[in-house]
Design a protein around this motif. Structure first.
Motif, PDB file in Angstrom:
ATOM      1  N   GLY A   1       0.788  -1.225   0.000  1.00 37.29           N
ATOM      2  CA  GLY A   1       0.000   0.000   0.000  1.00 37.29           C
ATOM      3  C   GLY A   1       0.817   1.271   0.000  1.00 37.29           C
ATOM      4  O   GLY A   1       0.372   2.315   0.512  1.00 37.29           O
ATOM      5  N   TYR A   2       2.008   1.212  -0.568  1.00 38.14           N
ATOM      6  CA  TYR A   2       2.878   2.384  -0.647  1.00 38.14           C
ATOM      7  C   TYR A   2       2.887   2.886  -2.083  1.00 38.14           C
ATOM      8  O   TYR A   2       3.095   2.104  -3.015  1.00 38.14           O
ATOM      9  N   THR A   3       2.667   4.182  -2.288  1.00 36.14           N
ATOM     10  CA  THR A   3       2.473   4.709  -3.635  1.00 36.14           C
ATOM     11  C   THR A   3       3.734   5.367  -4.197  1.00 36.14           C
ATOM     12  O   THR A   3       4.655   5.742  -3.452  1.00 36.14           O
ATOM     13  N   GLN A   4       3.730   5.530  -5.511  1.00 38.17           N
ATOM     14  CA  GLN A   4       4.817   6.238  -6.179  1.00 38.17           C
ATOM     15  C   GLN A   4       4.891   7.683  -5.688  1.00 38.17           C
ATOM     16  O   GLN A   4       5.982   8.231  -5.502  1.00 38.17           O
ATOM     17  N   ALA A   5       3.743   8.295  -5.466  1.00 38.31           N
ATOM     18  CA  ALA A   5       3.724   9.679  -4.970  1.00 38.31           C
ATOM     19  C   ALA A   5       4.387   9.771  -3.600  1.00 38.31           C
ATOM     20  O   ALA A   5       5.151  10.710  -3.328  1.00 38.31           O
ATOM     21  N   GLU A   6       4.111   8.805  -2.737  1.00 36.66           N
ATOM     22  CA  GLU A   6       4.745   8.793  -1.412  1.00 36.66           C
ATOM     23  C   GLU A   6       6.251   8.604  -1.539  1.00 36.66           C
ATOM     24  O   GLU A   6       7.034   9.218  -0.807  1.00 36.66           O
ATOM     25  N   PHE A   7       6.648   7.754  -2.478  1.00 36.84           N
ATOM     26  CA  PHE A   7       8.080   7.547  -2.724  1.00 36.84           C
ATOM     27  C   PHE A   7       8.743   8.851  -3.141  1.00 36.84           C
ATOM     28  O   PHE A   7       9.805   9.216  -2.628  1.00 36.84           O
ATOM     29  N   GLU A   8       8.122   9.553  -4.071  1.00 37.84           N
ATOM     30  CA  GLU A   8       8.687  10.811  -4.559  1.00 37.84           C
ATOM     31  C   GLU A   8       8.754  11.860  -3.459  1.00 37.84           C
ATOM     32  O   GLU A   8       9.648  12.711  -3.458  1.00 37.84           O
ATOM     33  N   GLU A   9       7.823  11.782  -2.496  1.00 35.69           N
ATOM     34  CA  GLU A   9       7.794  12.740  -1.386  1.00 35.69           C
ATOM     35  C   GLU A   9       8.614  12.264  -0.182  1.00 35.69           C
ATOM     36  O   GLU A   9       8.625  12.905   0.872  1.00 35.69           O
ATOM     37  N   LYS A  10       9.285  11.118  -0.345  1.00 31.77           N
ATOM     38  CA  LYS A  10      10.163  10.568   0.713  1.00 31.77           C
ATOM     39  C   LYS A  10       9.401  10.244   1.990  1.00 31.77           C
ATOM     40  O   LYS A  10       9.902  10.439   3.110  1.00 31.77           O
ATOM     41  N   VAL A  11       8.202   9.743   1.841  1.00 30.55           N
ATOM     42  CA  VAL A  11       7.377   9.420   3.002  1.00 30.55           C
ATOM     43  C   VAL A  11       7.861   8.123   3.646  1.00 30.55           C
ATOM     44  O   VAL A  11       8.021   7.095   2.970  1.00 30.55           O
ATOM     45  N   ILE A  12       8.091   8.168   4.941  1.00 33.63           N
ATOM     46  CA  ILE A  12       8.446   6.965   5.703  1.00 33.63           C
ATOM     47  C   ILE A  12       7.282   6.677   6.646  1.00 33.63           C
ATOM     48  O   ILE A  12       7.101   7.356   7.656  1.00 33.63           O
ATOM     49  N   ASN A  13       6.487   5.704   6.297  1.00 33.85           N
ATOM     50  CA  ASN A  13       5.332   5.315   7.097  1.00 33.85           C
ATOM     51  C   ASN A  13       5.361   3.809   7.314  1.00 33.85           C
ATOM     52  O   ASN A  13       6.328   3.132   6.937  1.00 33.85           O
ATOM     53  N   TRP A  14       4.300   3.279   7.906  1.00 28.55           N
ATOM     54  CA  TRP A  14       4.278   1.851   8.185  1.00 28.55           C
ATOM     55  C   TRP A  14       4.357   1.004   6.910  1.00 28.55           C
ATOM     56  O   TRP A  14       5.130   0.031   6.869  1.00 28.55           O
ATOM     57  N   PRO A  15       3.602   1.327   5.837  1.00 23.98           N
ATOM     58  CA  PRO A  15       3.740   0.560   4.598  1.00 23.98           C
ATOM     59  C   PRO A  15       5.174   0.571   4.063  1.00 23.98           C
ATOM     60  O   PRO A  15       5.652  -0.454   3.554  1.00 23.98           O
ATOM     61  N   PHE A  16       5.864   1.712   4.179  1.00 18.54           N
ATOM     62  CA  PHE A  16       7.245   1.783   3.707  1.00 18.54           C
ATOM     63  C   PHE A  16       8.142   0.857   4.522  1.00 18.54           C
ATOM     64  O   PHE A  16       8.986   0.131   3.974  1.00 18.54           O
ATOM     65  N   LYS A  17       7.950   0.850   5.835  1.00 17.28           N
ATOM     66  CA  LYS A  17       8.754  -0.025   6.687  1.00 17.28           C
ATOM     67  C   LYS A  17       8.490  -1.495   6.355  1.00 17.28           C
ATOM     68  O   LYS A  17       9.418  -2.310   6.349  1.00 17.28           O
ATOM     69  N   LEU A  18       7.237  -1.814   6.058  1.00 14.82           N
ATOM     70  CA  LEU A  18       6.900  -3.200   5.701  1.00 14.82           C
ATOM     71  C   LEU A  18       7.588  -3.618   4.410  1.00 14.82           C
ATOM     72  O   LEU A  18       8.100  -4.735   4.300  1.00 14.82           O
TER      73      LEU A  18
END
Length: 276
Positions: free
Chosen positions: A186-203
């Protein structure tokens, strides 16, 4: 034997390029140690030709041409007499070096990966190939099982590199994290581009660490068949790289703006654990 000046130049390239690799293989006896230095130095030049072309003295095409025509290349750079010595003294071919070049060439045309299968092919070319290069040096009687194991170890290390260098690669316009793993968590390309570190990213990072660990296990499966000194270096290299993932987790998965570094103190502790 190689001149002391050439050995120092290759060794320095390894020191500067990967302290983990250097600390793992510097304990090998001669001439195996020097052979590893040469291989690393040339692979570093291949990598730099793609990632830092403005600093590289050769293009990727020039490196490939000189490798193809090695016997006729003048020794105007330390790497050419070093490679001539390498191929004259060890039973390895140029094939894995061509594979390495083909993998680095992929970076010219492919900037994002859709699936883990795609990424595995890339990891094989740029890092599994290094396992193929090293095997005839580190193993006295290599077979296909040892080769498969060496390739797996290289792929594992490349996954660690990819996780550690997410931010640096993003600056180059590259995303090696496969889209299918991002989507799964559930981690999006937009979140990647914005450098978002959230629970989906950690997973998703944890999943990639798990994949790397599976390849590390495969890579160490036949370690008992290596000469003792080679086995020690391989265990150290795997241990140091695995520790990078531990540092990443301790850093709360901040891989966009912070590079995970295994300190010399931690390397020292790992050295004692892995060599006793």
């Amino acid at each position: 034997m190689l001149s002391a000046e050439i050995v120092r130049a290759c060794e320095q390239a390894m020191k500067e390029g990967s302290s983990s690799f250097y600390h793992a293989f510097k304990f090998l006896p001669s001439p195996k140690k020097e052979a590893v230095f040469v291989i690393y130095a040339f692979c570093r030049m291949i990598d730099d030709a793609v990632d830092e072309p403005e600093k590289s003295i050769y293009t990727l095409e020039e490196l490939e041409y000189c490798l193809e025509n090695l016997d006729r290349v003048e020794d105007h750079h330390f790497i050419w007499p070093a490679l001539k010595w390498l191929f004259a003294h060890f039973p390895l071919t140029k094939n894995p070096f061509y594979t390495q070049i083909s993998g680095q060439r992929m970076d010219y045309v492919k900037t994002a990966y859709q699936s883990m299968d795609e990424l595995e092919e890339y990891c094989y070319r740029v890092a599994g190939s290094v396992g193929e290069m090293l095997l005839p040096i580190l193993h006295d009687q290599p077979n296909h099982l040892a080769m498969k194991s060496g390739i797996a170890l290289g792929k594992a290390m490349q996954i660690v590199n990819i996780i550690r260098d997410v931010g640096a690669d993003q600056k180059l316009g590259r995303r090696y994290i496969p889209l299918d793993i991002m989507t799964k968590h559930g981690y999006t390309q937009a979140e990647f581009e914005e450098k978002v570190i959230n629970w989906p990213f950690k997973l998703l990072i944890n999943e990639m660490i798990y994949i790397a660990d599976e390849w590390f296990k495969e890579g160490l499966k036949y370690i008992h068949t290596y000469p003792r000194e080679s086995a020690v270096s391989i265990r150290l290299a795997a241990g140091y790289y695995r520790e990078i993932t531990q540092v990443i987790q301790e850093n709360e998965y901040e891989v966009f703006t912070k590079r995970a570094v295994v300190t010399n103190t931690r390397k020292g502790k790992l050295f004692l654990q892995l060599t006793n």
